[in-house]
Write an enzyme that holds these catalytic residues in place. Structure first.
Site, PDB file in Angstrom:
ATOM      1  N   THR A  16      47.165  29.169 -15.494  1.00 15.97           N
ATOM      2  CA  THR A  16      46.787  30.420 -14.867  1.00 15.97           C
ATOM      3  C   THR A  16      46.957  30.286 -13.354  1.00 15.97           C
ATOM      4  O   THR A  16      47.014  29.168 -12.822  1.00 15.97           O
ATOM      5  CB  THR A  16      45.328  30.784 -15.209  1.00 15.97           C
ATOM      6  OG1 THR A  16      45.063  32.125 -14.779  1.00 15.97           O
ATOM      7  CG2 THR A  16      44.354  29.820 -14.562  1.00 15.97           C
ATOM      8  N   GLU A  17      47.090  31.409 -12.677  1.00 18.40           N
ATOM      9  CA  GLU A  17      47.239  31.437 -11.217  1.00 18.40           C
ATOM     10  C   GLU A  17      48.448  30.643 -10.729  1.00 18.40           C
ATOM     11  O   GLU A  17      48.385  29.930  -9.727  1.00 18.40           O
ATOM     12  CB  GLU A  17      45.968  30.905 -10.534  1.00 18.40           C
ATOM     13  CG  GLU A  17      44.703  31.674 -10.860  1.00 18.40           C
ATOM     14  CD  GLU A  17      44.747  33.122 -10.378  1.00 18.40           C
ATOM     15  OE1 GLU A  17      45.414  33.397  -9.352  1.00 18.40           O
ATOM     16  OE2 GLU A  17      44.136  33.986 -11.034  1.00 18.40           O
ATOM     17  N   LYS A  20      52.701  34.234 -12.624  1.00 16.43           N
ATOM     18  CA  LYS A  20      53.359  34.964 -13.712  1.00 16.43           C
ATOM     19  C   LYS A  20      53.596  36.430 -13.344  1.00 16.43           C
ATOM     20  O   LYS A  20      54.677  36.966 -13.569  1.00 16.43           O
ATOM     21  CB  LYS A  20      52.522  34.902 -14.998  1.00 16.43           C
ATOM     22  CG  LYS A  20      52.416  33.543 -15.645  1.00 16.43           C
ATOM     23  CD  LYS A  20      51.795  33.625 -17.035  1.00 16.43           C
ATOM     24  CE  LYS A  20      50.460  34.339 -17.075  1.00 16.43           C
ATOM     25  NZ  LYS A  20      49.420  33.674 -16.246  1.00 16.43           N
ATOM     26  N   THR A  21      52.569  37.061 -12.790  1.00 19.01           N
ATOM     27  CA  THR A  21      52.708  38.477 -12.440  1.00 19.01           C
ATOM     28  C   THR A  21      53.723  38.654 -11.326  1.00 19.01           C
ATOM     29  O   THR A  21      54.547  39.584 -11.357  1.00 19.01           O
ATOM     30  CB  THR A  21      51.352  39.056 -12.005  1.00 19.01           C
ATOM     31  OG1 THR A  21      50.418  38.916 -13.079  1.00 19.01           O
ATOM     32  CG2 THR A  21      51.482  40.529 -11.641  1.00 19.01           C
ATOM     33  N   LYS A  42      51.176  44.115 -19.360  1.00 13.54           N
ATOM     34  CA  LYS A  42      50.261  42.976 -19.436  1.00 13.54           C
ATOM     35  C   LYS A  42      49.214  43.377 -20.470  1.00 13.54           C
ATOM     36  O   LYS A  42      48.191  43.985 -20.129  1.00 13.54           O
ATOM     37  CB  LYS A  42      49.614  42.676 -18.084  1.00 13.54           C
ATOM     38  CG  LYS A  42      48.807  41.370 -18.086  1.00 13.54           C
ATOM     39  CD  LYS A  42      48.259  41.050 -16.711  1.00 13.54           C
ATOM     40  CE  LYS A  42      47.423  39.767 -16.722  1.00 13.54           C
ATOM     41  NZ  LYS A  42      48.254  38.559 -16.885  1.00 13.54           N
ATOM     42  N   SER A  46      41.798  40.534 -17.698  1.00 11.74           N
ATOM     43  CA  SER A  46      40.364  40.504 -17.417  1.00 11.74           C
ATOM     44  C   SER A  46      40.163  40.469 -15.911  1.00 11.74           C
ATOM     45  O   SER A  46      41.082  40.165 -15.149  1.00 11.74           O
ATOM     46  CB  SER A  46      39.699  39.294 -18.078  1.00 11.74           C
ATOM     47  OG  SER A  46      40.306  38.088 -17.651  1.00 11.74           O
ATOM     48  N   ASP A  59      46.795  42.488 -11.350  1.00 10.48           N
ATOM     49  CA  ASP A  59      48.049  42.156 -12.038  1.00 10.48           C
ATOM     50  C   ASP A  59      48.660  43.393 -12.692  1.00 10.48           C
ATOM     51  O   ASP A  59      49.872  43.618 -12.609  1.00 10.48           O
ATOM     52  CB  ASP A  59      47.798  41.086 -13.105  1.00 10.48           C
ATOM     53  CG  ASP A  59      47.461  39.731 -12.509  1.00 10.48           C
ATOM     54  OD1 ASP A  59      47.626  39.561 -11.283  1.00 10.48           O
ATOM     55  OD2 ASP A  59      47.024  38.849 -13.268  1.00 10.48           O
ATOM     56  N   GLU A 120      54.022  40.333 -20.003  1.00  6.79           N
ATOM     57  CA  GLU A 120      53.377  39.151 -19.411  1.00  6.79           C
ATOM     58  C   GLU A 120      52.186  38.711 -20.252  1.00  6.79           C
ATOM     59  O   GLU A 120      51.322  39.516 -20.596  1.00  6.79           O
ATOM     60  CB  GLU A 120      52.907  39.460 -17.985  1.00  6.79           C
ATOM     61  CG  GLU A 120      52.264  38.257 -17.313  1.00  6.79           C
ATOM     62  CD  GLU A 120      51.557  38.612 -16.019  1.00  6.79           C
ATOM     63  OE1 GLU A 120      50.637  37.852 -15.629  1.00  6.79           O
ATOM     64  OE2 GLU A 120      51.898  39.643 -15.407  1.00  6.79           O
ATOM     65  N   VAL A 122      48.775  36.108 -20.914  1.00 11.68           N
ATOM     66  CA  VAL A 122      47.545  35.893 -20.140  1.00 11.68           C
ATOM     67  C   VAL A 122      47.272  34.397 -20.085  1.00 11.68           C
ATOM     68  O   VAL A 122      47.361  33.694 -21.100  1.00 11.68           O
ATOM     69  CB  VAL A 122      46.365  36.668 -20.757  1.00 11.68           C
ATOM     70  CG1 VAL A 122      46.135  36.280 -22.199  1.00 11.68           C
ATOM     71  CG2 VAL A 122      45.092  36.480 -19.946  1.00 11.68           C
ATOM     72  N   ARG A 210      57.423  30.056  -0.980  1.00 10.22           N
ATOM     73  CA  ARG A 210      56.301  30.855  -0.489  1.00 10.22           C
ATOM     74  C   ARG A 210      56.856  31.934   0.428  1.00 10.22           C
ATOM     75  O   ARG A 210      57.660  31.661   1.322  1.00 10.22           O
ATOM     76  CB  ARG A 210      55.309  29.975   0.264  1.00 10.22           C
ATOM     77  CG  ARG A 210      54.611  28.973  -0.622  1.00 10.22           C
ATOM     78  CD  ARG A 210      53.638  29.610  -1.595  1.00 10.22           C
ATOM     79  NE  ARG A 210      52.397  30.031  -0.962  1.00 10.22           N
ATOM     80  CZ  ARG A 210      51.355  30.515  -1.611  1.00 10.22           C
ATOM     81  NH1 ARG A 210      51.418  30.689  -2.921  1.00 10.22           N
ATOM     82  NH2 ARG A 210      50.265  30.849  -0.965  1.00 10.22           N
TER      83      ARG A 210
END
Length: 242
Positions: A16-17, A20-21, A42, A46, A59, A120, A122, A210
């Site tokens: 996670t984080e 993906k989005t 998506k 949550s 997201d 996408e 989760v 980045r």
């Protein structure tokens, strides 16, 4: 030969984080620039917040902004929950029953509206959705080629290889992977990308560094980092062999 279209994809990640989005949004923009209509979903999210007289998730909002087809939020995200935690925990707390047929129906409807649908997942690839189902099973039910987002930070090689193995264990096609820079200070970043590329039998679609600027500027810059020709060529080869 399968009847599935060649440009719908399921997006998963090594954790996670890890972007993906962001990568899904970049894919949507890159496809839109080829003159096709796009829609990002998506299905499960949550951490929703109440603003502008409705529940929002960052997201979900990002995917809607990146899509060329405007669809209702309920279609883009059939399961929008409030608590920022793992989906199976949130679903239990909020008394929500996550059902895969409902997500399948949303995806089918989305595919009737747009040329390209990006779905996408989760969390990571094997995150539980309830007591009996996880994200890997969702990907298997949707039966779409998978794009893996690898978050470039310490440990990414192992995470990438294990996730690729899990994807193939579900009988799914790994259509490609995206290297997304999570830690810009990561040591030997290019060596890590090369190590993954040598060990995953799927094309590297691009390396996203980045980026700075507004959300739209970052999305545009990220889209420019992606090679869709590699992606669509790989998909055609896969379908021709089925």
């Amino acid at each position: 030969m399968t009847t599935l279209r060649q440009r719908d994809f399921f997006i998963t990640g090594t954790d996670t984080e890890i972007g993906k989005t962001f990568c899904s949004s970049a894919l949507l923009q890159a496809f839109s620039q080829q003159g096709v209509s796009t829609l990002g979903l998506k299905p499960i999210a949550s951490g929703a917040e109440w603003r502008d007289e409705q529940w929002h998730n960052d997201d979900v909002d990002a995917l809607m902004a990146a899509s060329s087809v405007q669809a209702p939020q309920a279609l883009v995200c059939p399961y929008l929950m409030q608590t920022p935690a793992a989906p199976h925990i949130v679903a239990r707390l909020e008394q929500v029953s996550i059902e895969l047929p409902r997500i399948q129906a949303a995806c089918e409807q989305a595919r009737s509206l747009a040329d390209v649908v990006i779905v996408e997942g989760v969390g990571g690839f094997c995150v539980p959705l309830n007591e009996h189902t996880d994200t890997a099973q969702l990907a298997q039910v949707l039966d779409l080629p998978v794009i893996l987002v690898v978050g470039l930070r310490l440990g990414c090689i192992n995470h990438a290889l294990l996730t690729a193995q899990a994807i193939r264990a579900q009988g799914l096609t790994l259509a490609g992977w995206i290297a997304n820079t999570v830690d810009p200070d990561m040591l030997h970043l290019q060596d890590n990308i090369a190590a993954i590329a040598q060990r995953i039998a799927a094309p590297l679609l691009g390396h996203i560094p980045r980026l700075r600027g507004t959300a739209a500027e970052q999305r545009s810059a990220a889209a420019a980092c992606l090679d869709l020709n590699t992606l669509t060529l790989q998909s055609r080869k896969t379908y021709a062999s089925e």
